[in-house]
Design a protein around this motif. Structure first.
Motif, short mmCIF file in Angstrom:
data_model
loop_
_atom_site.label_atom_id
_atom_site.label_comp_id
_atom_site.label_asym_id
_atom_site.label_seq_id
_atom_site.Cartn_x
_atom_site.Cartn_y
_atom_site.Cartn_z
N LYS A 255 0.82 -1.35 0.01
CA LYS A 255 0.12 0.09 -0.02
C LYS A 255 0.73 1.24 -0.03
N GLU A 256 1.99 1.12 0.80
CA GLU A 256 2.91 2.29 0.66
C GLU A 256 3.52 2.48 -0.61
N LEU A 257 4.02 1.39 -1.22
CA LEU A 257 4.21 1.60 -2.70
C LEU A 257 3.25 2.30 -3.53
N CYS A 258 1.92 1.87 -3.54
CA CYS A 258 1.26 2.36 -4.37
C CYS A 258 0.92 3.97 -4.27
N ARG A 259 0.96 3.94 -2.81
CA ARG A 259 0.50 5.60 -2.46
C ARG A 259 1.77 6.45 -2.78
N ALA A 260 2.95 6.03 -2.88
CA ALA A 260 4.08 6.67 -3.44
C ALA A 260 4.01 6.60 -5.12
N LEU A 261 3.51 5.76 -5.78
CA LEU A 261 3.42 5.81 -7.22
C LEU A 261 2.67 6.83 -7.55
N ALA A 262 1.22 6.96 -7.19
CA ALA A 262 0.03 7.46 -7.52
C ALA A 262 0.70 9.05 -7.90
N PRO A 263 1.17 9.72 -7.35
CA PRO A 263 1.32 11.19 -7.61
C PRO A 263 2.38 11.33 -9.23
N LEU A 264 2.97 10.04 -9.30
CA LEU A 264 3.79 10.13 -10.42
C LEU A 264 3.08 9.77 -11.90
N ASN A 265 1.92 9.46 -11.78
CA ASN A 265 1.18 9.23 -13.19
C ASN A 265 1.81 8.52 -13.96
N VAL A 266 2.25 6.95 -13.19
CA VAL A 266 2.81 6.56 -14.41
C VAL A 266 1.83 5.06 -14.58
N LYS A 267 2.01 4.39 -15.58
CA LYS A 267 1.47 3.22 -15.85
C LYS A 267 2.17 2.17 -15.75
N TRP A 268 1.79 1.03 -14.98
CA TRP A 268 2.64 -0.15 -14.62
C TRP A 268 1.82 -1.36 -14.75
N PHE A 269 2.88 -2.35 -14.49
CA PHE A 269 2.49 -3.84 -14.69
C PHE A 269 3.32 -4.70 -13.81
N THR A 270 2.75 -5.49 -13.03
CA THR A 270 3.59 -6.41 -12.24
C THR A 270 3.06 -7.81 -12.31
N GLU A 271 3.96 -8.74 -11.41
CA GLU A 271 3.29 -9.97 -11.21
C GLU A 271 3.10 -10.23 -9.89
N THR A 272 2.15 -11.20 -9.63
CA THR A 272 1.66 -11.23 -7.97
C THR A 272 1.20 -12.56 -7.89
N ASP A 273 0.97 -12.86 -6.64
CA ASP A 273 0.15 -14.18 -6.60
C ASP A 273 -1.22 -13.63 -6.39
N ILE A 274 -2.39 -14.61 -6.02
CA ILE A 274 -3.66 -14.32 -6.09
C ILE A 274 -4.23 -13.74 -4.83
N SER A 275 -3.48 -13.88 -3.58
CA SER A 275 -3.68 -13.11 -2.46
C SER A 275 -3.88 -11.71 -2.46
N VAL A 276 -3.28 -11.19 -3.66
CA VAL A 276 -3.44 -9.46 -3.72
C VAL A 276 -4.91 -9.25 -3.52
N ALA A 277 -5.90 -10.14 -3.97
CA ALA A 277 -7.24 -10.08 -4.00
C ALA A 277 -7.91 -9.98 -2.63
N ASP A 278 -7.19 -10.54 -1.62
CA ASP A 278 -7.76 -10.57 -0.38
C ASP A 278 -7.81 -9.14 0.38
N ASP A 279 -7.26 -8.31 -0.23
CA ASP A 279 -7.04 -6.87 0.64
C ASP A 279 -7.82 -5.87 -0.61
#
Ligand code: B12
Ligand code: SF4
Length: 396
Positions: A255-279
């Motif tokens: 969450k900290e990473l996403c909050r820091a990315l938001a103001p930069l207005n970048v488009k991004w992609f990453t790899e994750t496991d399915i537990s991302v959807a738990d939150d």
């Protein structure tokens, strides 16, 4: 010393039948130009760890027959290896050595098979390269000086293997910004940044945990943002790919990473496991911080297919029941999912083709990546199949 960094990116096809067909599968060539045209982060990271006083140049190997002359003027060429391009990488290395250029090889494939690589390279690095690289450069520079003083261009063809475990362990909190500037002359639109190393899971077929098997490591968010800003300074509308195995294991750090990315207005992609959807809060932040796609290894549509795939806790099998709800939770927020499937698990029969198609349609998966089960050297899968006498030919 003049050092050439040689990346072998792009889609490398070795199947004669596919090549005969011209790889004209709809959209494949166009898409691979976009998706696979990424600079080699491993090499740019090493460049940042190179001691001062050396000239560094970054190259891509379009094909073995098409190597730029400038590369042959280098004293040392560093090649990063994956298994998919290893035979080509060895042939290229042999060509350099035949012309008196020293070769250093590192990366996943040679980390698992250093003896094989030693026949093609003067320096083979096993494991993470940051700590060993300055020593490799010093050794290569000294060999270059020796050969110059002997006015002899042919170097002694011995090979040294350097093991990361013999050096101070890499601290991901102190990694320098990769030398993205070295690749700035190339028409890249996508750039990679690493936010984490490793993955807490251990999938039978997965090659990355073989090398990065130490604890899952997260970089400080401010370091990630520093690297993103370095990319944006070169390419203001760059698309970012996180060169991670599994980004969102720690939900609060994520969450900290996403909050820091938001103001930069970048488009991004990453790899994750399915537990991302738990939150749900994390999913909202991922969506609002510019994430366009998550790549998730689903491996197979049905839980019954998945026993034994994840070796610590049969985690993939346990989570398969949630797949549909999880995919809906992610995609309904406008973040697409590239669902990855492995065809050829021991539990699969001919019905798996229809099963994957039906699952993809039912879940409206935006993209699907299908990989034929491949036993990469060093993986538990490779060991198991070798034990069972099921490796029929050495892999590419
Ligand atoms: C980004 C990425 C890609 C990009 C690569 C872009 C590029 N130009 O490098 C793209 C999308 C093109 C790609 C394609 C493929 N990929 Co890929 N990819 C990755 C990913 C997610 C991150 C790689 C990365 O940048 N890591 C960050 C850097 C910093 O780490 P690094 O490269 O390991 O480098 C460190 C060390 O290895 C070492 N080092 C590396 N090179 C060198 C060189 C020298 C001289 C020295 C001293 C040290 C050294 O030092 C570095 C710093 O510590 C990895 C997962 C992973 N964990 O590696 C999978 C991974 C490498 N990919 C994999 C696969 C299977 C593929 C494909 C075959 C997929 C497919 N079916 O087509 C293709 C093959 C492409 C090819 N050309 O061969 C497997 C490789 C298995 C194997 N044994 O080879 C991995 C490990 C994923 C997995 N879970 O199994 N991939
Ligand atoms: S979850 Fe993905 S990255 Fe982690 S071990 Fe499994 S395949 Fe590898």
């Amino acid at each position: 010393m003049r050092i050439g960094l040689l990346a072998m990116s792009g889609i490398r096809a070795h199947d004669p039948e596919l090549l005969r067909l011209g790889l004209t599968l709809p959209g494949f060539v166009e898409r691979s130009r976009q998706v696979a045209a990424l600079p080699s982060l491993g090499l740019l990271q090493l460049a940042a760890c190179t001691p001062p006083g050396h000239e560094l140049r970054y190259f891509e190997a379009p094909s073995q027959a098409d190597l730029p002359d400038e590369l042959f003027e280098c004293d040392l060429v560093a090649i990063s290896t994956f298994s998919a391009q290893i035979f080509e990488a060895y042939a290229i290395a042999d060509a350099f050595r035949a012309r008196g250029v020293q070769v250093a090889m590192g990366g996943l494939h040679v980390s698992v098979l250093p003896e094989e690589a030693a026949a093609h390279a003067d320096h083979v690095v096993v494991g993470e390269g940051e700590a060993a690289w300055p020593e490799v450069v010093a050794a290569a520079a000294s060999a270059t000086r020796c050969n110059r003083s002997r006015s002899n261009t042919s170097l002694a063809r011995t090979s040294t293997t350097w093991f990361a475990r013999d050096f101070t362990p890499v601290d991901v909190a102190t990694l320098p910004t990769p030398r993205y500037d070295l690749a700035a002359h190339r028409p890249y639109h996508r750039y990679t940044v690493q936010t984490t190393r490793g993955c807490p899971w251990r999938c039978d077929f997965c090659a990355s945990t073989v090398m990065l098997g130490r604890p899952y490591r997260k970089r400080p968010v401010e370091c990630v943002i520093r690297d993103v800003k370095a990319i944006l300074a070169i390419q203001p509308d760059a698309f970012l790919e996180f060169a991670d195995d599994n980004t969102f294991v720690d939900k609060e750090w994520s969450k900290e990473l996403c909050r820091a990315l938001a103001p930069l207005n970048v488009k991004w992609f990453t790899e994750t496991d399915i537990s991302v959807a738990d939150d749900p809060e994390l999913l909202d932040l991922i969506a609002t911080s510019g994430c366009r796609q998550l790549l998730i290894g689903l491996e197979s549509p049905a839980a019954a297919d998945l026993p034994g795939v994840e070796l610590h806790a049969d985690w993939k099998q346990q989570r398969a029941h949630d797949y549909k709800a999880a995919l809906h939770a992610i995609q309904s927020r406008g973040v697409t999912v590239n669902g990855c499937f492995v065809l050829g698990l021991d539990t699969h029969g001919p019905g798996i083709f229809d099963a994957v198609r039906d699952f993809a349609e039912e879940t409206a998966l935006y993209e699907v990546q299908i990989t034929v089960m491949t036993a990469f050297p060093g993986t538990p899968l490779h060991e198991r199949l070798a034990r069972e006498g099921r490796i029929l030919e050495p892999g590419r």
